[in-house]
Design a protein around this motif. Structure first.
Motif, PDB file in Angstrom:
ATOM      1  N   PHE A  28     -18.595 -17.678  21.374  1.00  0.00           N
ATOM      2  CA  PHE A  28     -19.879 -16.221  21.713  1.00  0.00           C
ATOM      3  C   PHE A  28     -19.884 -15.620  21.001  1.00  0.00           C
ATOM      4  N   LYS A  29     -18.776 -14.885  21.152  1.00  0.00           N
ATOM      5  CA  LYS A  29     -18.306 -13.483  19.512  1.00  0.00           C
ATOM      6  C   LYS A  29     -19.105 -14.019  18.704  1.00  0.00           C
ATOM      7  N   ARG A  30     -19.212 -15.605  18.016  1.00  0.00           N
ATOM      8  CA  ARG A  30     -19.353 -15.921  16.805  1.00  0.00           C
ATOM      9  C   ARG A  30     -20.753 -15.871  16.949  1.00  0.00           C
ATOM     10  N   THR A  31     -21.247 -16.480  18.096  1.00  0.00           N
ATOM     11  CA  THR A  31     -23.183 -16.708  17.955  1.00  0.00           C
ATOM     12  C   THR A  31     -23.704 -14.570  18.479  1.00  0.00           C
ATOM     13  N   THR A  32     -23.146 -13.668  19.542  1.00  0.00           N
ATOM     14  CA  THR A  32     -23.806 -13.278  19.763  1.00  0.00           C
ATOM     15  C   THR A  32     -23.218 -11.543  19.035  1.00  0.00           C
ATOM     16  N   GLY A  33     -22.290 -11.743  18.596  1.00  0.00           N
ATOM     17  CA  GLY A  33     -21.382 -10.177  17.972  1.00  0.00           C
ATOM     18  C   GLY A  33     -20.730  -9.466  19.309  1.00  0.00           C
ATOM     19  N   MET A  36     -16.530 -11.435  24.897  1.00  0.00           N
ATOM     20  CA  MET A  36     -16.780 -11.966  26.585  1.00  0.00           C
ATOM     21  C   MET A  36     -16.143 -11.752  27.160  1.00  0.00           C
ATOM     22  N   ARG A  37     -16.819 -10.599  27.864  1.00  0.00           N
ATOM     23  CA  ARG A  37     -16.205  -9.565  28.584  1.00  0.00           C
ATOM     24  C   ARG A  37     -16.110 -10.533  30.302  1.00  0.00           C
ATOM     25  N   VAL A  38     -16.707 -11.392  30.981  1.00  0.00           N
ATOM     26  CA  VAL A  38     -16.598 -11.960  31.462  1.00  0.00           C
ATOM     27  C   VAL A  38     -17.558 -12.840  31.514  1.00  0.00           C
ATOM     28  N   GLN A  39     -16.794 -14.639  32.118  1.00  0.00           N
ATOM     29  CA  GLN A  39     -17.922 -15.590  31.903  1.00  0.00           C
ATOM     30  C   GLN A  39     -18.125 -15.959  33.239  1.00  0.00           C
ATOM     31  N   ALA A  40     -19.341 -16.972  33.424  1.00  0.00           N
ATOM     32  CA  ALA A  40     -19.628 -17.365  33.878  1.00  0.00           C
ATOM     33  C   ALA A  40     -19.845 -18.499  34.767  1.00  0.00           C
ATOM     34  N   LYS A  41     -19.941 -19.625  35.849  1.00  0.00           N
ATOM     35  CA  LYS A  41     -19.344 -19.895  36.649  1.00  0.00           C
ATOM     36  C   LYS A  41     -19.134 -21.098  35.657  1.00  0.00           C
ATOM     37  N   VAL A  42     -18.110 -21.618  35.706  1.00  0.00           N
ATOM     38  CA  VAL A  42     -18.100 -23.392  35.061  1.00  0.00           C
ATOM     39  C   VAL A  42     -18.040 -24.107  35.980  1.00  0.00           C
ATOM     40  N   ASP A  43     -17.694 -24.707  36.848  1.00  0.00           N
ATOM     41  CA  ASP A  43     -17.159 -25.960  37.334  1.00  0.00           C
ATOM     42  C   ASP A  43     -18.522 -26.495  37.721  1.00  0.00           C
ATOM     43  N   GLY A  44     -18.531 -27.865  37.193  1.00  0.00           N
ATOM     44  CA  GLY A  44     -19.264 -28.678  37.755  1.00  0.00           C
ATOM     45  C   GLY A  44     -21.221 -28.155  36.487  1.00  0.00           C
ATOM     46  N   VAL A  45     -21.007 -27.748  35.924  1.00  0.00           N
ATOM     47  CA  VAL A  45     -22.213 -26.591  35.095  1.00  0.00           C
ATOM     48  C   VAL A  45     -22.650 -27.096  33.498  1.00  0.00           C
ATOM     49  N   THR A  46     -23.259 -27.132  33.566  1.00  0.00           N
ATOM     50  CA  THR A  46     -23.286 -27.837  31.348  1.00  0.00           C
ATOM     51  C   THR A  46     -23.387 -26.491  30.993  1.00  0.00           C
ATOM     52  N   ARG A  52     -26.181 -19.662  28.733  1.00  0.00           N
ATOM     53  CA  ARG A  52     -27.809 -18.442  29.081  1.00  0.00           C
ATOM     54  C   ARG A  52     -26.820 -16.994  30.111  1.00  0.00           C
ATOM     55  N   GLU A  53     -26.456 -18.045  31.721  1.00  0.00           N
ATOM     56  CA  GLU A  53     -25.690 -17.396  32.576  1.00  0.00           C
ATOM     57  C   GLU A  53     -25.025 -16.406  31.964  1.00  0.00           C
ATOM     58  N   THR A  54     -23.577 -16.627  31.360  1.00  0.00           N
ATOM     59  CA  THR A  54     -22.631 -16.190  30.544  1.00  0.00           C
ATOM     60  C   THR A  54     -23.310 -14.197  29.445  1.00  0.00           C
ATOM     61  N   ALA A  55     -24.988 -15.040  28.553  1.00  0.00           N
ATOM     62  CA  ALA A  55     -25.284 -14.236  28.167  1.00  0.00           C
ATOM     63  C   ALA A  55     -25.894 -12.820  29.243  1.00  0.00           C
ATOM     64  N   LYS A  56     -26.449 -13.262  29.954  1.00  0.00           N
ATOM     65  CA  LYS A  56     -26.983 -12.942  30.944  1.00  0.00           C
ATOM     66  C   LYS A  56     -26.430 -11.579  31.456  1.00  0.00           C
ATOM     67  N   LEU A  57     -25.058 -11.977  31.965  1.00  0.00           N
ATOM     68  CA  LEU A  57     -23.846 -10.528  32.305  1.00  0.00           C
ATOM     69  C   LEU A  57     -23.189 -10.178  30.963  1.00  0.00           C
ATOM     70  N   HIS A  58     -24.021 -10.310  30.108  1.00  0.00           N
ATOM     71  CA  HIS A  58     -24.139  -9.503  29.172  1.00  0.00           C
ATOM     72  C   HIS A  58     -25.404  -8.390  28.005  1.00  0.00           C
ATOM     73  N   ALA A  59     -26.421  -8.680  29.178  1.00  0.00           N
ATOM     74  CA  ALA A  59     -27.623  -8.097  28.763  1.00  0.00           C
ATOM     75  C   ALA A  59     -28.345  -8.470  28.063  1.00  0.00           C
ATOM     76  N   LEU A  60     -27.888 -10.073  27.720  1.00  0.00           N
ATOM     77  CA  LEU A  60     -28.837 -10.983  26.634  1.00  0.00           C
ATOM     78  C   LEU A  60     -29.178 -11.906  27.138  1.00  0.00           C
ATOM     79  N   THR A  61     -30.605 -11.730  25.979  1.00  0.00           N
ATOM     80  CA  THR A  61     -31.729 -12.984  26.500  1.00  0.00           C
ATOM     81  C   THR A  61     -31.951 -14.212  25.360  1.00  0.00           C
ATOM     82  N   THR A  62     -31.905 -15.538  25.961  1.00  0.00           N
ATOM     83  CA  THR A  62     -31.291 -15.962  24.849  1.00  0.00           C
ATOM     84  C   THR A  62     -32.269 -16.843  24.920  1.00  0.00           C
TER      85      THR A  62
END
Length: 224
Positions: A28-33, A36-46, A52-62
């Motif tokens: 995530f850091k290599r991609t966005t700079g 990663m302070r927090v990660q979106a839900k991962v269980d059962g998620v692609t 995408r959802e983790t990026a949103k938690l960091h105010a990013l649109t990907t």
């Protein structure tokens, strides 16, 4: 008869014990700079949805290009730190024996996983669980966002009818993905979902783990 078993990976066959999150954070850091302070839900998620959802938690649109950059970085991080993965992670109890027993029964085995394919290959090879997997029949995170679409794609790639396949996973999302496509689901309570959670999601059979190979084989043979 059952010709194909579709395996989930994380918390079904292996556990990374936190290494996976560290590798995702590095990618995530290599991609966005950004760290990663927090990660979106991962269980059962692609993986694309997690990114995408983790990026949103960091105010990013990907976009798709951002995900593809992230996926490349994630695979590279797994390659670089495969020794850490091997040392700190583990193949879950019964996983190797279950794969071997199914192979001996003549069943084709592949992967339906939210992981990107390169990461899926690294994870299983690190723990010696890749010998019986037919990778080209599988479906992976880069192929679709929704697990049901992955199951459907896998059946197409394997030229296999739904009633000739069984999915093995550990989350209600795995159960839903299989049931959406008419595939029987064996759920194992080796992740964060309890046996009751998995029964409530509609799994056809729930096991505490993969050590009871006899019950798993019974499901395969009872469909013959």
């Amino acid at each position: 008869m059952v010709r194909l078993v579709l395996w989930d990976i994380d918390h079904t066959l292996i556990s990374t014990h936190g290494v996976g999150r560290e590798l995702s954070a590095a990618a995530f850091k290599r991609t966005t700079g950004l760290t990663m302070r927090v990660q979106a839900k991962v269980d059962g998620v692609t993986e694309p949805v997690i990114f995408r959802e983790t990026a949103k938690l960091h105010a990013l649109t990907t976009n798709r290009a951002d995900f593809e950059q992230f996926a490349e970085a994630l695979a590279e991080e797994h390659r670089k730190r495969s020794a850490d993965l091997r040392e700190r992670g583990q193949a879950l109890p019964g996983a190797a024996a279950a794969l071997e027993a199914l192979a001996s029964s003549g069943v084709t085995q592949t992967v339906v996983s939210g992981n990107i394919r390169h990461v899926a290959e690294i994870k299983l090879s690190v723990f010696g669980l890749d010998q019986h997997i037919v990778w080209d029949m599988g479906a992976y995170g880069e192929d679709a966002d929704e697990r049901g679409d992955l199951v459907r794609l896998c059946l197409q790639r394997a030229d296999c009818a739904a009633d000739e396949a069984i999915l093995v996973g550990d989350t209600p999302a795995d159960v839903a993905g299989g049931r959406t496509c008419g595939v029987q689901v064996v759920a194992v309570a080796t992740g964060r979902s309890s046996e009751d959670d998995l029964r409530g999601a509609g799994a056809d059979m729930v096991l505490p783990d993969l050590r009871d190979i006899t019950r798993l084989l019974h499901v395969v043979r009872s469909r013959a």
